[in-house]
Scaffold this motif. Structure first.
Motif, PDB file in Angstrom:
ATOM      1  N   ASP A   1      14.235  -1.076   5.998  1.00 39.57           N
ATOM      2  CA  ASP A   1      12.920  -1.617   6.072  1.00 39.57           C
ATOM      3  C   ASP A   1      12.167  -1.874   4.982  1.00 39.57           C
ATOM      4  O   ASP A   1      11.990  -1.199   3.908  1.00 39.57           O
ATOM      5  CB  ASP A   1      12.066  -0.532   6.997  1.00 39.57           C
ATOM      6  CG  ASP A   1      10.621  -1.198   7.000  1.00 39.57           C
ATOM      7  OD1 ASP A   1      10.478  -2.361   7.044  1.00 39.57           O
ATOM      8  OD2 ASP A   1       9.683  -0.404   7.358  1.00 39.57           O
ATOM      9  N   LEU A   2      12.139  -3.299   4.492  1.00 39.09           N
ATOM     10  CA  LEU A   2      11.609  -3.959   3.304  1.00 39.09           C
ATOM     11  C   LEU A   2      10.166  -4.005   3.266  1.00 39.09           C
ATOM     12  O   LEU A   2       9.600  -4.195   2.421  1.00 39.09           O
ATOM     13  CB  LEU A   2      12.446  -5.165   2.700  1.00 39.09           C
ATOM     14  CG  LEU A   2      13.854  -5.093   2.553  1.00 39.09           C
ATOM     15  CD1 LEU A   2      14.175  -6.513   2.382  1.00 39.09           C
ATOM     16  CD2 LEU A   2      14.358  -4.125   1.683  1.00 39.09           C
ATOM     17  N   THR A   3       9.401  -4.027   4.505  1.00 32.16           N
ATOM     18  CA  THR A   3       8.081  -4.566   4.587  1.00 32.16           C
ATOM     19  C   THR A   3       7.172  -3.585   3.815  1.00 32.16           C
ATOM     20  O   THR A   3       6.392  -4.003   3.404  1.00 32.16           O
ATOM     21  CB  THR A   3       7.835  -4.637   6.168  1.00 32.16           C
ATOM     22  OG1 THR A   3       8.102  -3.381   6.659  1.00 32.16           O
ATOM     23  CG2 THR A   3       8.789  -5.716   6.656  1.00 32.16           C
ATOM     24  N   LEU A   4       7.669  -2.094   4.090  1.00 25.77           N
ATOM     25  CA  LEU A   4       6.660  -1.127   3.647  1.00 25.77           C
ATOM     26  C   LEU A   4       6.625  -1.342   2.009  1.00 25.77           C
ATOM     27  O   LEU A   4       5.311  -1.349   1.478  1.00 25.77           O
ATOM     28  CB  LEU A   4       7.298   0.322   3.630  1.00 25.77           C
ATOM     29  CG  LEU A   4       6.237   1.142   2.958  1.00 25.77           C
ATOM     30  CD1 LEU A   4       4.875   1.327   3.801  1.00 25.77           C
ATOM     31  CD2 LEU A   4       6.796   2.604   3.510  1.00 25.77           C
ATOM     32  N   ALA A   5       7.629  -1.527   1.214  1.00 23.15           N
ATOM     33  CA  ALA A   5       7.398  -1.780  -0.419  1.00 23.15           C
ATOM     34  C   ALA A   5       6.960  -3.033  -0.400  1.00 23.15           C
ATOM     35  O   ALA A   5       6.349  -3.212  -1.780  1.00 23.15           O
ATOM     36  CB  ALA A   5       8.963  -1.481  -0.718  1.00 23.15           C
ATOM     37  N   GLU A   6       7.156  -3.983   0.299  1.00 23.81           N
ATOM     38  CA  GLU A   6       6.623  -5.224  -0.119  1.00 23.81           C
ATOM     39  C   GLU A   6       5.097  -5.630   0.381  1.00 23.81           C
ATOM     40  O   GLU A   6       4.503  -6.700  -0.100  1.00 23.81           O
ATOM     41  CB  GLU A   6       7.201  -6.305   0.623  1.00 23.81           C
ATOM     42  CG  GLU A   6       8.750  -6.498  -0.100  1.00 23.81           C
ATOM     43  CD  GLU A   6       9.544  -7.712   0.667  1.00 23.81           C
ATOM     44  OE1 GLU A   6       9.167  -7.940   1.876  1.00 23.81           O
ATOM     45  OE2 GLU A   6      10.731  -7.935   0.217  1.00 23.81           O
ATOM     46  N   THR A   7       4.335  -4.621   0.801  1.00 26.79           N
ATOM     47  CA  THR A   7       3.215  -4.773   1.093  1.00 26.79           C
ATOM     48  C   THR A   7       2.178  -4.597  -0.019  1.00 26.79           C
ATOM     49  O   THR A   7       2.701  -4.086  -0.994  1.00 26.79           O
ATOM     50  CB  THR A   7       2.473  -3.488   2.374  1.00 26.79           C
ATOM     51  OG1 THR A   7       2.827  -2.298   1.546  1.00 26.79           O
ATOM     52  CG2 THR A   7       3.208  -3.290   3.488  1.00 26.79           C
ATOM     53  N   PRO A   8       0.996  -5.520  -0.004  1.00 30.57           N
ATOM     54  CA  PRO A   8       0.255  -5.513  -1.294  1.00 30.57           C
ATOM     55  C   PRO A   8      -0.136  -4.072  -1.620  1.00 30.57           C
ATOM     56  O   PRO A   8      -0.324  -3.995  -2.834  1.00 30.57           O
ATOM     57  CB  PRO A   8      -0.869  -6.406  -0.721  1.00 30.57           C
ATOM     58  CG  PRO A   8      -0.420  -7.363   0.301  1.00 30.57           C
ATOM     59  CD  PRO A   8       0.416  -6.428   0.963  1.00 30.57           C
TER      60      PRO A   8
END
Length: 486
Positions: free
Chosen positions: A226-233
Protein backbone atom coordinates in the motif's frame (compact mmCIF):
# COMPACT_ATOMS: atom_id res chain seq x y z
CA UNK A 1 16.25 -1.57 2.99
CA UNK A 2 13.65 -3.97 1.76
CA UNK A 3 11.46 -6.58 3.41
CA UNK A 4 9.14 -6.41 6.39
CA UNK A 5 11.29 -4.11 8.48
CA UNK A 6 13.38 -2.65 5.73
CA UNK A 7 15.90 -5.44 6.03
CA UNK A 8 17.91 -5.24 2.84
CA UNK A 9 21.49 -6.10 2.15
CA UNK A 10 23.40 -4.74 -0.79
CA UNK A 11 26.91 -5.12 -2.13
CA UNK A 12 29.17 -2.39 -0.84
CA UNK A 13 29.80 -1.19 -4.40
CA UNK A 14 26.11 -0.67 -5.12
CA UNK A 15 24.79 2.77 -5.90
CA UNK A 16 21.95 4.27 -3.90
CA UNK A 17 19.61 3.55 -6.80
CA UNK A 18 20.41 -0.14 -6.45
CA UNK A 19 19.40 -0.29 -2.79
CA UNK A 20 16.04 -1.93 -3.42
CA UNK A 21 17.40 -5.06 -5.10
CA UNK A 22 17.52 -7.40 -2.13
CA UNK A 23 14.99 -8.34 0.53
CA UNK A 24 14.76 -10.70 3.43
CA UNK A 25 12.19 -12.96 1.75
CA UNK A 26 14.89 -14.05 -0.70
CA UNK A 27 17.56 -14.39 1.93
CA UNK A 28 15.53 -16.57 4.29
CA UNK A 29 15.61 -19.41 1.80
CA UNK A 30 19.41 -19.52 1.85
CA UNK A 31 21.66 -21.35 4.31
CA UNK A 32 21.99 -19.61 7.63
CA UNK A 33 25.20 -18.46 9.22
CA UNK A 34 26.70 -21.32 11.19
CA UNK A 35 26.74 -20.12 14.79
CA UNK A 36 26.60 -23.14 17.03
CA UNK A 37 26.74 -23.71 20.75
CA UNK A 38 25.47 -26.23 23.24
CA UNK A 39 21.78 -25.62 23.83
CA UNK A 40 19.19 -27.17 26.06
CA UNK A 41 16.04 -28.79 24.67
CA UNK A 42 13.95 -25.75 25.62
CA UNK A 43 16.34 -23.40 23.82
CA UNK A 44 16.25 -25.52 20.67
CA UNK A 45 12.47 -25.60 20.73
CA UNK A 46 12.26 -21.85 21.12
CA UNK A 47 14.68 -21.06 18.31
CA UNK A 48 13.10 -23.54 15.92
CA UNK A 49 9.57 -22.32 16.49
CA UNK A 50 10.72 -18.71 16.13
CA UNK A 51 12.38 -19.43 12.79
CA UNK A 52 9.26 -21.23 11.64
CA UNK A 53 7.12 -18.25 12.64
CA UNK A 54 9.40 -15.83 10.81
CA UNK A 55 9.40 -17.96 7.66
CA UNK A 56 5.64 -18.22 7.71
CA UNK A 57 5.24 -14.48 8.08
CA UNK A 58 7.73 -13.57 5.38
CA UNK A 59 6.36 -16.11 2.93
CA UNK A 60 3.01 -14.34 3.04
CA UNK A 61 4.30 -10.81 2.49
CA UNK A 62 4.10 -11.03 -1.29
CA UNK A 63 0.58 -12.50 -1.24
CA UNK A 64 -0.85 -9.82 0.99
CA UNK A 65 -3.41 -7.47 -0.49
CA UNK A 66 -4.38 -4.24 1.31
CA UNK A 67 -8.02 -5.23 1.41
CA UNK A 68 -7.39 -8.59 3.04
CA UNK A 69 -6.28 -8.70 6.67
CA UNK A 70 -4.68 -12.12 6.43
CA UNK A 71 -3.25 -11.87 2.93
CA UNK A 72 -4.82 -15.23 2.11
CA UNK A 73 -8.31 -16.52 1.39
CA UNK A 74 -8.45 -18.04 4.84
CA UNK A 75 -9.52 -16.06 7.95
CA UNK A 76 -6.84 -14.18 9.84
CA UNK A 77 -7.34 -16.44 12.84
CA UNK A 78 -6.57 -19.51 10.74
CA UNK A 79 -3.50 -17.82 9.39
CA UNK A 80 -2.28 -17.06 12.90
CA UNK A 81 -2.85 -20.65 13.94
CA UNK A 82 -0.61 -21.78 11.10
CA UNK A 83 2.21 -19.86 12.80
CA UNK A 84 1.67 -21.43 16.21
CA UNK A 85 3.41 -24.83 16.29
CA UNK A 86 4.26 -24.40 19.94
CA UNK A 87 2.11 -23.29 22.91
CA UNK A 88 4.67 -20.60 23.77
CA UNK A 89 3.82 -18.78 20.54
CA UNK A 90 0.11 -18.85 21.37
CA UNK A 91 0.89 -17.50 24.85
CA UNK A 92 3.04 -14.77 23.34
CA UNK A 93 0.25 -13.65 21.02
CA UNK A 94 -2.21 -13.68 23.88
CA UNK A 95 0.09 -11.48 25.97
CA UNK A 96 0.69 -9.16 23.03
CA UNK A 97 -3.03 -8.70 22.43
CA UNK A 98 -3.62 -8.00 26.12
CA UNK A 99 -1.10 -5.16 25.87
CA UNK A 100 -3.02 -3.39 23.08
CA UNK A 101 -3.97 0.23 23.72
CA UNK A 102 -7.18 1.61 22.20
CA UNK A 103 -8.11 5.15 21.28
CA UNK A 104 -11.76 5.72 20.43
CA UNK A 105 -12.22 2.02 19.78
CA UNK A 106 -9.22 1.63 17.48
CA UNK A 107 -5.94 -0.11 18.50
CA UNK A 108 -3.08 2.40 18.31
CA UNK A 109 -0.19 0.50 19.87
CA UNK A 110 0.96 -1.69 22.75
CA UNK A 111 2.08 -0.65 26.20
CA UNK A 112 5.76 -0.95 27.03
CA UNK A 113 5.36 -3.62 29.73
CA UNK A 114 2.76 -5.49 31.73
CA UNK A 115 3.77 -6.15 35.33
CA UNK A 116 0.93 -7.51 37.45
CA UNK A 117 3.13 -7.63 40.55
CA UNK A 118 4.01 -3.93 40.57
CA UNK A 119 1.66 -1.18 41.70
CA UNK A 120 3.96 1.60 40.52
CA UNK A 121 4.21 1.35 36.75
CA UNK A 122 5.80 4.78 36.11
CA UNK A 123 5.64 5.26 32.34
CA UNK A 124 5.56 1.58 31.38
CA UNK A 125 1.81 1.83 30.81
CA UNK A 126 2.46 4.07 27.82
CA UNK A 127 2.99 3.31 24.14
CA UNK A 128 6.66 3.90 23.35
CA UNK A 129 7.57 4.48 19.72
CA UNK A 130 10.74 2.38 19.85
CA UNK A 131 9.16 -0.38 21.96
CA UNK A 132 6.19 -0.76 19.63
CA UNK A 133 8.35 -1.52 16.57
CA UNK A 134 8.89 -5.26 17.36
CA UNK A 135 5.16 -5.60 18.07
CA UNK A 136 4.37 -3.78 14.83
CA UNK A 137 6.56 -6.14 12.82
CA UNK A 138 4.80 -9.11 14.39
CA UNK A 139 1.39 -7.69 13.46
CA UNK A 140 2.57 -7.01 9.91
CA UNK A 141 3.85 -10.57 9.54
CA UNK A 142 0.54 -11.83 10.89
CA UNK A 143 -1.44 -9.91 8.28
CA UNK A 144 -2.76 -7.26 10.68
CA UNK A 145 -1.52 -3.94 9.27
CA UNK A 146 -4.41 -1.81 10.54
CA UNK A 147 -2.86 -1.55 14.02
CA UNK A 148 0.40 -0.33 12.52
CA UNK A 149 -1.37 2.16 10.28
CA UNK A 150 -3.32 3.56 13.24
CA UNK A 151 -0.09 3.93 15.21
CA UNK A 152 1.70 5.69 12.35
CA UNK A 153 -1.15 8.15 11.87
CA UNK A 154 -1.60 8.84 15.57
CA UNK A 155 2.09 9.57 16.19
CA UNK A 156 2.14 11.70 13.04
CA UNK A 157 -0.72 13.72 14.50
CA UNK A 158 1.22 14.14 17.76
CA UNK A 159 4.22 15.41 15.82
CA UNK A 160 2.12 18.42 14.83
CA UNK A 161 1.59 19.46 18.44
CA UNK A 162 3.41 22.48 19.79
CA UNK A 163 6.20 21.08 21.92
CA UNK A 164 7.43 23.19 24.83
CA UNK A 165 9.63 22.24 27.75
CA UNK A 166 10.10 24.91 30.40
CA UNK A 167 9.19 27.67 27.93
CA UNK A 168 11.61 26.29 25.35
CA UNK A 169 10.15 25.13 22.03
CA UNK A 170 11.38 21.91 20.42
CA UNK A 171 11.89 21.49 16.69
CA UNK A 172 8.82 20.85 14.53
CA UNK A 173 10.04 17.43 13.43
CA UNK A 174 10.40 15.97 16.93
CA UNK A 175 8.40 12.80 17.52
CA UNK A 176 7.19 11.82 20.99
CA UNK A 177 9.05 9.21 22.99
CA UNK A 178 5.70 7.82 24.13
CA UNK A 179 2.03 8.58 24.59
CA UNK A 180 -0.67 7.54 27.01
CA UNK A 181 -4.41 7.15 26.44
CA UNK A 182 -6.67 8.26 29.29
CA UNK A 183 -10.19 6.83 29.28
CA UNK A 184 -13.01 8.75 30.97
CA UNK A 185 -15.78 6.15 31.59
CA UNK A 186 -18.26 8.80 32.74
CA UNK A 187 -17.94 11.19 29.80
CA UNK A 188 -16.97 8.30 27.52
CA UNK A 189 -14.07 10.20 26.05
CA UNK A 190 -10.47 9.31 25.29
CA UNK A 191 -7.58 11.73 25.71
CA UNK A 192 -3.98 11.34 24.59
CA UNK A 193 -1.04 12.68 26.56
CA UNK A 194 2.26 12.68 24.69
CA UNK A 195 5.75 12.86 26.16
CA UNK A 196 8.38 14.68 24.11
CA UNK A 197 10.90 14.59 26.93
CA UNK A 198 9.23 17.00 29.35
CA UNK A 199 8.12 14.10 31.58
CA UNK A 200 10.96 11.67 30.86
CA UNK A 201 13.47 10.73 33.51
CA UNK A 202 16.32 13.16 32.92
CA UNK A 203 14.13 15.39 30.71
CA UNK A 204 15.81 14.29 27.48
CA UNK A 205 13.98 14.43 24.16
CA UNK A 206 14.13 11.23 22.06
CA UNK A 207 16.27 11.37 18.95
CA UNK A 208 15.44 7.87 17.74
CA UNK A 209 11.62 8.13 17.68
CA UNK A 210 11.56 9.92 14.34
CA UNK A 211 13.91 7.36 12.82
CA UNK A 212 11.83 4.43 14.05
CA UNK A 213 8.70 6.10 12.64
CA UNK A 214 10.22 6.39 9.14
CA UNK A 215 11.54 2.82 9.29
CA UNK A 216 8.16 1.46 10.38
CA UNK A 217 6.37 3.43 7.65
CA UNK A 218 8.66 1.80 5.08
CA UNK A 219 8.04 -1.63 6.65
CA UNK A 220 4.29 -1.07 6.41
CA UNK A 221 4.60 0.03 2.78
CA UNK A 222 6.73 -2.95 1.74
CA UNK A 223 4.64 -5.48 3.65
CA UNK A 224 1.21 -4.37 2.46
CA UNK A 225 2.11 -3.02 -0.95
CA UNK A 226 0.00 0.00 0.00
CA UNK A 227 1.82 3.11 -1.25
CA UNK A 228 -1.02 5.50 -0.53
CA UNK A 229 -0.21 6.06 3.13
CA UNK A 230 3.42 7.07 2.59
CA UNK A 231 2.41 9.25 -0.36
CA UNK A 232 -0.15 11.30 1.55
CA UNK A 233 0.80 14.98 2.02
CA UNK A 234 0.76 14.45 5.79
CA UNK A 235 3.28 11.58 5.76
CA UNK A 236 5.48 13.34 3.22
CA UNK A 237 5.52 16.43 5.41
CA UNK A 238 6.19 14.35 8.52
CA UNK A 239 9.23 12.75 6.90
CA UNK A 240 10.55 16.09 5.67
CA UNK A 241 10.18 17.63 9.14
CA UNK A 242 12.14 14.78 10.74
CA UNK A 243 14.86 14.99 8.08
CA UNK A 244 15.07 18.78 8.25
CA UNK A 245 15.64 18.53 11.98
CA UNK A 246 18.46 16.01 11.48
CA UNK A 247 20.04 17.44 8.34
CA UNK A 248 20.19 21.04 9.54
CA UNK A 249 23.56 22.67 9.01
CA UNK A 250 25.61 23.86 11.95
CA UNK A 251 29.14 23.94 13.27
CA UNK A 252 29.70 20.20 13.22
CA UNK A 253 32.42 18.93 10.90
CA UNK A 254 31.16 15.34 10.99
CA UNK A 255 28.24 13.80 9.05
CA UNK A 256 27.21 11.90 12.18
CA UNK A 257 24.44 13.20 14.44
CA UNK A 258 25.36 14.85 17.75
CA UNK A 259 23.23 13.43 20.58
CA UNK A 260 22.90 13.67 24.32
CA UNK A 261 22.89 10.93 26.93
CA UNK A 262 19.47 9.36 27.39
CA UNK A 263 18.27 10.24 23.88
CA UNK A 264 17.76 6.65 22.69
CA UNK A 265 17.24 3.08 23.84
CA UNK A 266 20.44 3.13 25.91
CA UNK A 267 19.36 5.89 28.27
CA UNK A 268 19.55 6.94 31.95
CA UNK A 269 23.03 8.36 31.33
CA UNK A 270 25.35 5.63 30.15
CA UNK A 271 28.16 7.83 28.84
CA UNK A 272 27.01 7.78 25.22
CA UNK A 273 27.01 11.54 24.72
CA UNK A 274 28.43 12.51 21.35
CA UNK A 275 27.84 10.27 18.35
CA UNK A 276 26.48 6.94 19.69
CA UNK A 277 26.53 4.03 17.23
CA UNK A 278 22.85 3.24 17.84
CA UNK A 279 21.71 6.67 16.65
CA UNK A 280 24.09 6.74 13.68
CA UNK A 281 22.93 3.31 12.46
CA UNK A 282 19.26 4.23 12.87
CA UNK A 283 19.95 7.57 11.19
CA UNK A 284 21.47 5.80 8.20
CA UNK A 285 18.60 3.29 8.08
CA UNK A 286 15.96 6.03 8.25
CA UNK A 287 17.68 8.05 5.53
CA UNK A 288 17.60 5.06 3.19
CA UNK A 289 13.96 4.38 3.95
CA UNK A 290 13.06 8.02 3.39
CA UNK A 291 14.96 8.05 0.12
CA UNK A 292 12.70 5.28 -1.14
CA UNK A 293 9.47 7.02 -0.05
CA UNK A 294 9.97 10.75 -0.66
CA UNK A 295 8.15 12.02 -3.72
CA UNK A 296 9.99 13.79 -6.51
CA UNK A 297 7.92 16.95 -6.21
CA UNK A 298 9.02 20.53 -5.60
CA UNK A 299 9.29 20.06 -1.83
CA UNK A 300 10.71 16.57 -1.86
CA UNK A 301 13.38 16.95 -4.50
CA UNK A 302 15.65 19.19 -2.43
CA UNK A 303 15.24 16.89 0.57
CA UNK A 304 16.13 13.85 -1.56
CA UNK A 305 19.35 15.51 -2.73
CA UNK A 306 20.35 16.33 0.85
CA UNK A 307 19.61 12.77 1.98
CA UNK A 308 21.69 11.26 -0.83
CA UNK A 309 24.69 13.47 -0.01
CA UNK A 310 24.42 12.71 3.69
CA UNK A 311 24.22 8.95 3.08
CA UNK A 312 27.40 9.10 1.02
CA UNK A 313 29.31 11.04 3.69
CA UNK A 314 27.87 9.07 6.62
CA UNK A 315 28.74 5.65 5.18
CA UNK A 316 32.32 6.78 4.51
CA UNK A 317 32.72 8.23 8.01
CA UNK A 318 31.24 5.27 9.87
CA UNK A 319 33.04 2.56 7.90
CA UNK A 320 36.38 4.28 8.38
CA UNK A 321 36.34 5.83 11.84
CA UNK A 322 33.90 3.70 13.84
CA UNK A 323 35.16 0.35 12.60
CA UNK A 324 37.49 -1.67 14.83
CA UNK A 325 39.19 -4.97 14.07
CA UNK A 326 42.50 -6.51 15.05
CA UNK A 327 44.48 -4.54 12.45
CA UNK A 328 42.78 -1.25 13.28
CA UNK A 329 43.39 -1.83 16.98
CA UNK A 330 47.09 -2.25 16.27
CA UNK A 331 47.09 0.94 14.22
CA UNK A 332 45.40 2.94 16.99
CA UNK A 333 47.86 1.53 19.52
CA UNK A 334 50.66 3.06 17.45
CA UNK A 335 48.99 6.40 16.80
CA UNK A 336 51.03 9.57 17.01
CA UNK A 337 49.28 12.44 18.77
CA UNK A 338 49.04 16.20 18.29
CA UNK A 339 49.09 15.86 14.51
CA UNK A 340 48.09 18.95 12.58
CA UNK A 341 46.78 19.52 9.01
CA UNK A 342 44.61 17.42 6.71
CA UNK A 343 47.37 14.81 6.36
CA UNK A 344 46.97 13.66 9.98
CA UNK A 345 46.45 9.92 10.45
CA UNK A 346 45.14 10.24 14.00
CA UNK A 347 42.35 12.60 12.95
CA UNK A 348 40.56 12.61 16.29
CA UNK A 349 43.75 12.92 18.37
CA UNK A 350 43.05 9.72 20.31
CA UNK A 351 45.69 8.98 22.95
CA UNK A 352 46.78 5.30 22.63
CA UNK A 353 46.98 5.00 26.43
CA UNK A 354 43.22 5.59 26.55
CA UNK A 355 42.55 2.17 25.03
CA UNK A 356 41.09 0.07 27.89
CA UNK A 357 42.88 -3.18 28.71
CA UNK A 358 39.79 -5.35 28.15
CA UNK A 359 39.75 -4.50 24.41
CA UNK A 360 42.94 -6.49 23.73
CA UNK A 361 41.42 -9.63 25.25
CA UNK A 362 38.02 -9.00 23.67
CA UNK A 363 39.17 -8.49 20.08
CA UNK A 364 39.63 -11.80 18.22
CA UNK A 365 42.13 -12.08 15.37
CA UNK A 366 39.15 -12.72 13.06
CA UNK A 367 36.21 -10.39 13.50
CA UNK A 368 35.38 -6.77 14.23
CA UNK A 369 32.61 -4.33 15.18
CA UNK A 370 31.50 -0.72 15.17
CA UNK A 371 32.59 0.86 18.43
CA UNK A 372 30.19 2.83 20.58
CA UNK A 373 31.35 6.39 19.96
CA UNK A 374 34.00 8.49 18.25
CA UNK A 375 34.60 12.12 19.10
CA UNK A 376 37.64 14.38 19.62
CA UNK A 377 40.22 12.72 21.88
CA UNK A 378 37.79 9.98 22.82
CA UNK A 379 36.77 6.59 21.52
CA UNK A 380 34.17 4.51 23.33
CA UNK A 381 35.33 0.95 22.61
CA UNK A 382 32.24 -0.70 24.10
CA UNK A 383 30.18 -3.12 22.02
CA UNK A 384 26.54 -2.08 21.54
CA UNK A 385 24.21 -4.76 20.17
CA UNK A 386 21.50 -2.62 18.59
CA UNK A 387 23.85 -0.35 16.66
CA UNK A 388 25.85 -3.23 15.18
CA UNK A 389 22.77 -5.27 14.22
CA UNK A 390 21.10 -2.27 12.57
CA UNK A 391 24.36 -1.52 10.76
CA UNK A 392 24.09 -4.94 9.11
CA UNK A 393 20.38 -4.65 8.34
CA UNK A 394 20.72 -1.22 6.74
CA UNK A 395 23.92 -2.06 4.81
CA UNK A 396 25.80 0.59 6.71
CA UNK A 397 28.25 -2.26 7.24
CA UNK A 398 29.93 -3.61 4.12
CA UNK A 399 29.51 -7.35 3.43
CA UNK A 400 32.98 -7.94 4.88
CA UNK A 401 32.17 -5.93 7.99
CA UNK A 402 28.84 -7.72 8.39
CA UNK A 403 30.57 -11.08 8.43
CA UNK A 404 33.25 -9.77 10.78
CA UNK A 405 30.58 -8.67 13.27
CA UNK A 406 29.09 -12.16 13.21
CA UNK A 407 32.55 -13.69 13.57
CA UNK A 408 33.04 -11.56 16.68
CA UNK A 409 29.72 -12.65 18.17
CA UNK A 410 30.56 -16.28 17.49
CA UNK A 411 34.03 -15.93 19.04
CA UNK A 412 32.69 -14.05 22.08
CA UNK A 413 29.36 -15.81 22.44
CA UNK A 414 29.73 -16.44 26.17
CA UNK A 415 30.42 -12.75 26.83
CA UNK A 416 27.80 -11.25 24.50
CA UNK A 417 25.02 -13.82 24.79
CA UNK A 418 25.80 -16.64 27.20
CA UNK A 419 22.65 -18.41 28.40
CA UNK A 420 20.58 -15.24 28.28
CA UNK A 421 19.23 -12.98 25.48
CA UNK A 422 21.68 -10.62 23.83
CA UNK A 423 23.42 -8.13 26.11
CA UNK A 424 22.60 -4.55 25.22
CA UNK A 425 26.24 -3.55 25.62
CA UNK A 426 29.58 -5.01 26.69
CA UNK A 427 31.36 -4.69 29.01
CA UNK A 428 29.39 -3.19 31.87
CA UNK A 429 30.88 -0.16 33.59
CA UNK A 430 31.44 -0.57 37.32
CA UNK A 431 33.04 0.76 40.50
CA UNK A 432 34.33 4.32 40.32
CA UNK A 433 33.61 4.61 36.60
CA UNK A 434 29.98 3.63 37.25
CA UNK A 435 29.67 6.33 39.92
CA UNK A 436 31.06 9.04 37.66
CA UNK A 437 29.27 8.16 34.41
CA UNK A 438 25.84 7.08 35.66
CA UNK A 439 25.69 9.35 38.67
CA UNK A 440 25.45 6.29 40.93
CA UNK A 441 22.24 5.20 39.18
CA UNK A 442 21.06 2.12 41.14
CA UNK A 443 19.00 0.94 38.15
CA UNK A 444 22.13 0.73 36.04
CA UNK A 445 24.42 -1.28 38.27
CA UNK A 446 26.74 -3.54 36.29
CA UNK A 447 25.10 -6.19 34.09
CA UNK A 448 21.62 -4.75 34.65
CA UNK A 449 19.17 -2.69 32.59
CA UNK A 450 21.19 -0.52 30.15
CA UNK A 451 24.54 -1.33 31.75
CA UNK A 452 25.19 -4.70 30.11
CA UNK A 453 21.73 -6.09 30.81
CA UNK A 454 20.26 -8.93 28.70
CA UNK A 455 17.49 -7.65 26.43
CA UNK A 456 15.09 -10.10 24.76
CA UNK A 457 14.08 -7.38 22.30
CA UNK A 458 17.58 -7.27 20.86
CA UNK A 459 17.28 -10.93 19.85
CA UNK A 460 14.91 -10.02 17.01
CA UNK A 461 17.43 -7.67 15.42
CA UNK A 462 20.22 -10.17 15.99
CA UNK A 463 18.26 -12.94 14.24
CA UNK A 464 17.62 -10.68 11.26
CA UNK A 465 21.26 -9.60 11.24
CA UNK A 466 22.32 -13.27 11.03
CA UNK A 467 20.16 -13.64 7.94
CA UNK A 468 21.50 -10.40 6.53
CA UNK A 469 25.17 -11.16 7.06
CA UNK A 470 24.66 -14.60 5.55
CA UNK A 471 22.97 -12.99 2.55
CA UNK A 472 26.12 -10.96 1.92
CA UNK A 473 27.95 -14.20 1.12
CA UNK A 474 25.54 -15.01 -1.68
CA UNK A 475 25.58 -11.69 -3.51
CA UNK A 476 26.65 -11.71 -7.11
CA UNK A 477 30.03 -10.22 -7.89
CA UNK A 478 33.06 -9.67 -5.71
CA UNK A 479 32.67 -7.42 -2.70
CA UNK A 480 34.79 -4.34 -2.43
CA UNK A 481 36.44 -2.70 0.53
CA UNK A 482 35.90 0.77 -0.92
CA UNK A 483 34.48 2.90 1.86
CA UNK A 484 33.39 5.56 -0.60
CA UNK A 485 30.87 3.29 -2.30
CA UNK A 486 27.11 3.14 -1.65
Amino acid sequence: MDGPAEFQFVNSNSSISDMDDYDISRLLGKPRLNIERQRSFDERSLSELSIGFARGGVDNFETYSPGNRSGLDTPASSMRNSFEPHPIVADAWESLRKSLVYFRGQPVGTIAAVDHQSEEVLNYDQVFVRDFVPSALAFLMNGEPDIVKNFLLKTLHLQGWEKKIDRFKLGEGAMPASFKVLHDPIRKTDTIIADFGESAIGRVAPVDSGFWWIILLRAYTKTTGDLTLAETPECQKGMRLILTLCLSEGFDTFPTLLCADGCCMVDRRMGIYGYPIEIQALFFMALRCALAMLKQDAEGKECIERVAKRLHALSFHMRNYFWLDFQQLNDIYRYKTEEYSHTAVNKFNVIPDSIPDWVFDFMPTRGGYFIGNVSPARMDFRWFALGNCVAILSSLATPEQSMAIMDLIEAKWDELVGEMPLKVCYPAIESHEWRIITGCDPKNTRWSYHNGGSWPGASLLFSCAVVGSNGCLHQNGAATNSATSN
